[in-house]
Design a protein around this motif. Structure first.
Motif, PDB file in Angstrom:
ATOM      1  N   GLU A   1     -44.863  54.205  16.933  1.00  0.00           N
ATOM      2  CA  GLU A   1     -43.047  54.192  17.234  1.00  0.00           C
ATOM      3  C   GLU A   1     -42.748  52.783  18.479  1.00  0.00           C
ATOM      4  N   VAL A   2     -43.146  52.922  18.798  1.00  0.00           N
ATOM      5  CA  VAL A   2     -43.189  51.465  20.080  1.00  0.00           C
ATOM      6  C   VAL A   2     -42.749  50.024  18.677  1.00  0.00           C
ATOM      7  N   LEU A   3     -43.373  49.873  18.163  1.00  0.00           N
ATOM      8  CA  LEU A   3     -43.034  48.865  17.305  1.00  0.00           C
ATOM      9  C   LEU A   3     -41.906  48.615  16.354  1.00  0.00           C
ATOM     10  N   LEU A   4     -41.845  49.617  15.495  1.00  0.00           N
ATOM     11  CA  LEU A   4     -40.915  49.788  14.836  1.00  0.00           C
ATOM     12  C   LEU A   4     -39.233  50.112  15.652  1.00  0.00           C
ATOM     13  N   LEU A   5     -39.725  50.538  17.431  1.00  0.00           N
ATOM     14  CA  LEU A   5     -38.037  51.125  17.608  1.00  0.00           C
ATOM     15  C   LEU A   5     -37.536  49.375  18.500  1.00  0.00           C
ATOM     16  N   ARG A   6     -38.199  48.625  18.664  1.00  0.00           N
ATOM     17  CA  ARG A   6     -38.216  47.566  19.233  1.00  0.00           C
ATOM     18  C   ARG A   6     -38.197  46.338  18.057  1.00  0.00           C
ATOM     19  N   ALA A   7     -38.532  46.636  16.812  1.00  0.00           N
ATOM     20  CA  ALA A   7     -37.906  45.521  15.612  1.00  0.00           C
ATOM     21  C   ALA A   7     -36.839  46.478  15.588  1.00  0.00           C
ATOM     22  N   VAL A   8     -35.652  47.476  15.663  1.00  0.00           N
ATOM     23  CA  VAL A   8     -34.969  47.757  15.303  1.00  0.00           C
ATOM     24  C   VAL A   8     -34.109  48.041  16.253  1.00  0.00           C
ATOM     25  N   MET A   9     -33.792  47.765  17.327  1.00  0.00           N
ATOM     26  CA  MET A   9     -33.492  47.691  18.763  1.00  0.00           C
ATOM     27  C   MET A   9     -32.272  46.781  18.806  1.00  0.00           C
ATOM     28  N   PRO A  10     -31.547  45.852  18.321  1.00  0.00           N
ATOM     29  CA  PRO A  10     -30.446  45.441  18.195  1.00  0.00           C
ATOM     30  C   PRO A  10     -29.379  46.294  16.968  1.00  0.00           C
ATOM     31  N   GLN A  11     -30.370  46.835  16.020  1.00  0.00           N
ATOM     32  CA  GLN A  11     -29.669  47.419  15.292  1.00  0.00           C
ATOM     33  C   GLN A  11     -29.014  48.786  16.126  1.00  0.00           C
TER      34      GLN A  11
END
Length: 86
Positions: A1-11
């Motif tokens: 979840e951390v990697l996914l959330l970091r990847a989409v943080m701008p969105q």
């Protein structure tokens, strides 16, 4: 979840969708990231109690950590830009 959330943080910060996430007591990195998302994105953090109450508990995003959900008999949190109905 951390990697996914970091990847989409701008969105996330641009669109500010409601998020429902499980935060375990040992998930310190996830909790820190959720705290950052909440503070930067103007999110409210609600803990959904597993039992004893049906009312989500609003917690201060600035003080949210991996132990916060457990303090409210839960592991589930909702990040939302609006207050949840009581």
């Amino acid at each position: 979840e951390v990697l996914l959330l970091r990847a989409v943080m701008p969105q996330l910060l641009a669109q500010r969708p409601t998020l429902v996430i499980e935060v375990l007591p040992q998930s310190h990195e996830l909790a820190a990231l959720l705290r950052d998302i909440a503070v930067r994105g103007g999110y409210r953090i609600h803990v959904v109690p597993a039992y004893g109450s049906d009312t989500p508990v609003l917690v201060d995003p600035q003080h949210f950590d991996a132990r916060t959900p457990q303090q409210h008999r839960s592991k589930d949190v909702i990040l939302s830009i609006t207050d949840l109905p009581a």
